[in-house]
Design a protein around this motif. Structure first.
Motif, short mmCIF file in Angstrom:
data_model
loop_
_atom_site.label_atom_id
_atom_site.label_comp_id
_atom_site.label_asym_id
_atom_site.label_seq_id
_atom_site.Cartn_x
_atom_site.Cartn_y
_atom_site.Cartn_z
N LEU A 8 -2.49 -34.60 -52.47
CA LEU A 8 -2.73 -34.10 -51.16
C LEU A 8 -4.35 -33.57 -51.32
O LEU A 8 -4.87 -33.12 -52.07
N ILE A 9 -4.89 -33.79 -50.35
CA ILE A 9 -6.37 -33.17 -50.11
C ILE A 9 -6.37 -32.66 -48.76
O ILE A 9 -5.52 -33.23 -47.63
N GLY A 10 -7.21 -31.60 -48.23
CA GLY A 10 -7.26 -31.17 -47.14
C GLY A 10 -8.33 -30.26 -46.95
O GLY A 10 -9.05 -29.85 -47.95
N ASP A 11 -8.68 -29.56 -45.65
CA ASP A 11 -9.62 -28.68 -45.29
C ASP A 11 -9.30 -27.53 -44.43
O ASP A 11 -10.01 -26.81 -43.85
N CYS A 12 -7.89 -27.18 -44.60
CA CYS A 12 -7.19 -26.27 -43.89
C CYS A 12 -7.11 -26.28 -42.22
O CYS A 12 -7.00 -25.17 -41.92
N HIS A 13 -7.45 -27.46 -42.21
CA HIS A 13 -7.15 -27.92 -40.56
C HIS A 13 -6.45 -28.95 -40.46
O HIS A 13 -5.42 -29.18 -39.63
N SER A 63 -14.75 -32.89 -38.95
CA SER A 63 -13.87 -33.24 -39.92
C SER A 63 -14.11 -34.40 -41.01
O SER A 63 -14.56 -35.24 -40.39
N ASP A 64 -14.38 -34.11 -42.45
CA ASP A 64 -14.85 -35.03 -43.17
C ASP A 64 -13.99 -35.55 -44.35
O ASP A 64 -13.23 -34.56 -44.64
N VAL A 65 -13.90 -36.71 -44.45
CA VAL A 65 -13.26 -37.21 -45.57
C VAL A 65 -14.24 -37.91 -46.67
O VAL A 65 -15.11 -38.71 -46.33
N ALA A 66 -14.37 -37.07 -47.78
CA ALA A 66 -15.42 -37.72 -48.76
C ALA A 66 -14.68 -38.31 -49.92
O ALA A 66 -13.91 -37.69 -50.32
N ARG A 67 -15.23 -39.73 -50.24
CA ARG A 67 -14.70 -40.30 -51.35
C ARG A 67 -15.98 -40.62 -52.12
O ARG A 67 -17.05 -41.37 -51.80
N ILE A 68 -15.96 -40.49 -53.59
CA ILE A 68 -17.26 -40.81 -54.46
C ILE A 68 -16.58 -41.85 -55.41
O ILE A 68 -15.47 -41.38 -56.32
N VAL A 69 -17.14 -42.72 -55.70
CA VAL A 69 -17.04 -43.60 -57.03
C VAL A 69 -17.79 -43.46 -57.97
O VAL A 69 -19.09 -43.76 -57.84
N ILE A 70 -17.62 -42.99 -59.40
CA ILE A 70 -18.62 -42.49 -60.41
C ILE A 70 -18.16 -43.37 -61.56
O ILE A 70 -17.14 -43.69 -61.91
N GLY A 71 -19.41 -44.36 -61.99
CA GLY A 71 -19.19 -45.16 -62.95
C GLY A 71 -19.06 -44.40 -64.52
O GLY A 71 -19.98 -43.58 -64.81
N PRO A 102 -10.40 -53.93 -68.10
CA PRO A 102 -10.87 -54.65 -69.31
C PRO A 102 -12.45 -54.52 -69.34
O PRO A 102 -13.22 -54.81 -70.37
N GLU A 103 -12.99 -54.41 -68.08
CA GLU A 103 -14.51 -54.41 -68.03
C GLU A 103 -15.04 -53.14 -68.17
O GLU A 103 -16.31 -52.88 -68.48
N GLY A 104 -14.51 -52.02 -67.76
CA GLY A 104 -15.04 -50.69 -67.60
C GLY A 104 -13.98 -49.61 -67.35
O GLY A 104 -13.05 -49.82 -66.92
N ALA A 105 -14.50 -48.58 -66.66
CA ALA A 105 -13.82 -47.60 -66.16
C ALA A 105 -14.61 -46.74 -65.03
O ALA A 105 -16.02 -46.48 -65.14
N VAL A 106 -13.79 -46.29 -64.18
CA VAL A 106 -14.73 -45.44 -62.98
C VAL A 106 -13.64 -44.47 -62.68
O VAL A 106 -12.40 -44.21 -63.10
N THR A 107 -14.16 -43.39 -62.07
CA THR A 107 -13.45 -42.14 -61.73
C THR A 107 -13.68 -42.27 -59.86
O THR A 107 -14.86 -42.24 -59.46
N LEU A 108 -12.40 -42.15 -59.46
CA LEU A 108 -12.62 -42.04 -57.72
C LEU A 108 -12.13 -40.39 -57.36
O LEU A 108 -11.33 -39.94 -58.01
N VAL A 109 -13.29 -39.93 -56.65
CA VAL A 109 -13.10 -38.34 -56.31
C VAL A 109 -12.92 -38.33 -54.71
O VAL A 109 -13.78 -38.85 -54.14
N ASP A 110 -11.89 -37.79 -54.50
CA ASP A 110 -11.34 -37.31 -53.03
C ASP A 110 -11.11 -36.16 -52.90
O ASP A 110 -10.61 -35.29 -53.53
N PHE A 111 -11.90 -35.66 -51.69
CA PHE A 111 -11.83 -34.52 -51.21
C PHE A 111 -12.16 -34.09 -49.75
O PHE A 111 -12.52 -35.27 -49.03
N MET A 112 -11.67 -33.24 -49.07
CA MET A 112 -12.13 -32.96 -47.73
C MET A 112 -13.20 -31.50 -47.74
O MET A 112 -12.70 -30.47 -47.96
N PRO A 113 -14.35 -31.80 -47.56
CA PRO A 113 -15.15 -30.62 -47.56
C PRO A 113 -14.75 -29.60 -46.53
O PRO A 113 -13.99 -30.06 -45.29
N LEU A 114 -15.08 -28.34 -46.56
CA LEU A 114 -14.81 -27.25 -45.59
C LEU A 114 -15.29 -27.56 -44.25
O LEU A 114 -16.30 -28.19 -43.92
#
Length: 234
Positions: A5-10, A93-101, A76-88
């Motif tokens: 679950l992700i959310g922004d209290c709305h 209303s925003d949904v933010a998703r970030i892919v970090i190598g 097999p080629e590498g690793a990433v992190t997907l960061v998911d959140f909803m800003p205040l």
């Protein structure tokens, strides 16, 4: 149990282990869903960000004392992190998703299927002067901001991109009423810091300290996320 679950209290979104947001009502909990794959199939609305390689190793967690979700994909080629959140919540209303190598080189893909009112309405999608995509269906409007090239295929917005170690690739989806002027996109790095600070400061108010501290903290964060901030209704 495979959804986080992700959310922004709305409002709140459900994110699957595969990196797909399969449920989201905008702009409020009681609004019609624009992602409703949870109740049907991908064509009823979802937002997928995942490696192109099949069967990646997946691990995920929340940042401690927050509602910021981190999903690790290893191929097999590498690793990433997907960061998911909803800003205040601000004016929109925003949904933010970030892919970090994290390691190596990972080929990724995204698939955005917007279907307003529980999958019933296919929006009209256009490209704005700044390269962002705008999707409108009656009173609802979503604008998607990212540097990743996106294109339309079969009423679906798709894109492929490569993530190298150290890359920071953001996606932001902003909802607002279609009759209002478009909102400026949030600064993703600042929004991430502000969101993390909000949840950590709120969590610090908890007084329980014992064997089940972590479980109590996570339960309280979840209840907070399910509370509609303007009224306190859950």
């Amino acid at each position: 149990e495979d959804y986080a679950l992700i959310g922004d209290c709305h409002t709140a979104a459900l994110v699957g282990r595969d990196g797909s947001i399969d449920w989201l009502c905008l702009p409020r909990f009681d609004s019609g869903a624009c992602f409703a794959a949870l109740l049907g199939a991908p064509e009823h609305g979802r937002w997928l960000i995942t490696p192109c390689a099949p069967n990646p190793t997946i691990r995920r967690r929340y940042r401690e004392h927050t509602l910021i979700l981190e999903t690790d994909f290893e191929t097999p080629e590498g690793a990433v992190t997907l960061v998911d959140f909803m800003p205040l919540r601000g004016h929109a209303s925003d949904v933010a998703r970030i892919v970090i190598g994290r390691r190596g080189r990972v080929e990724m893909r995204t698939e955005l299927i917007l279907r307003f009112y529980y999958g019933a309405f296919v929006p009209w999608v256009t490209r704005l002067d700044d390269g962002s995509l705008r999707a409108i269906a009656g009173p609802d409007r979503v604008v998607v901001h990212t540097d990743v090239p996106l294109r339309g295929e079969n009423l679906t917005t798709v894109g492929e991109f490569v993530v190298n170690e150290g890359d920071f690739i953001p996606f932001v989806m902003t909802y607002s009423a279609s009759h209002l002027p478009p909102q400026s996109p949030v600064n993703v790095r600042k929004a991430l810091d502000d969101t993390e600070r909000f949840w950590r400061e709120w969590s610090k108010r908890g007084r329980y300290r014992g064997e089940w501290t972590e479980a109590v903290d996570r339960s309280l964060i979840t209840l907070k996320a399910l509370t509609y901030a303007p009224t306190g209704g859950i």
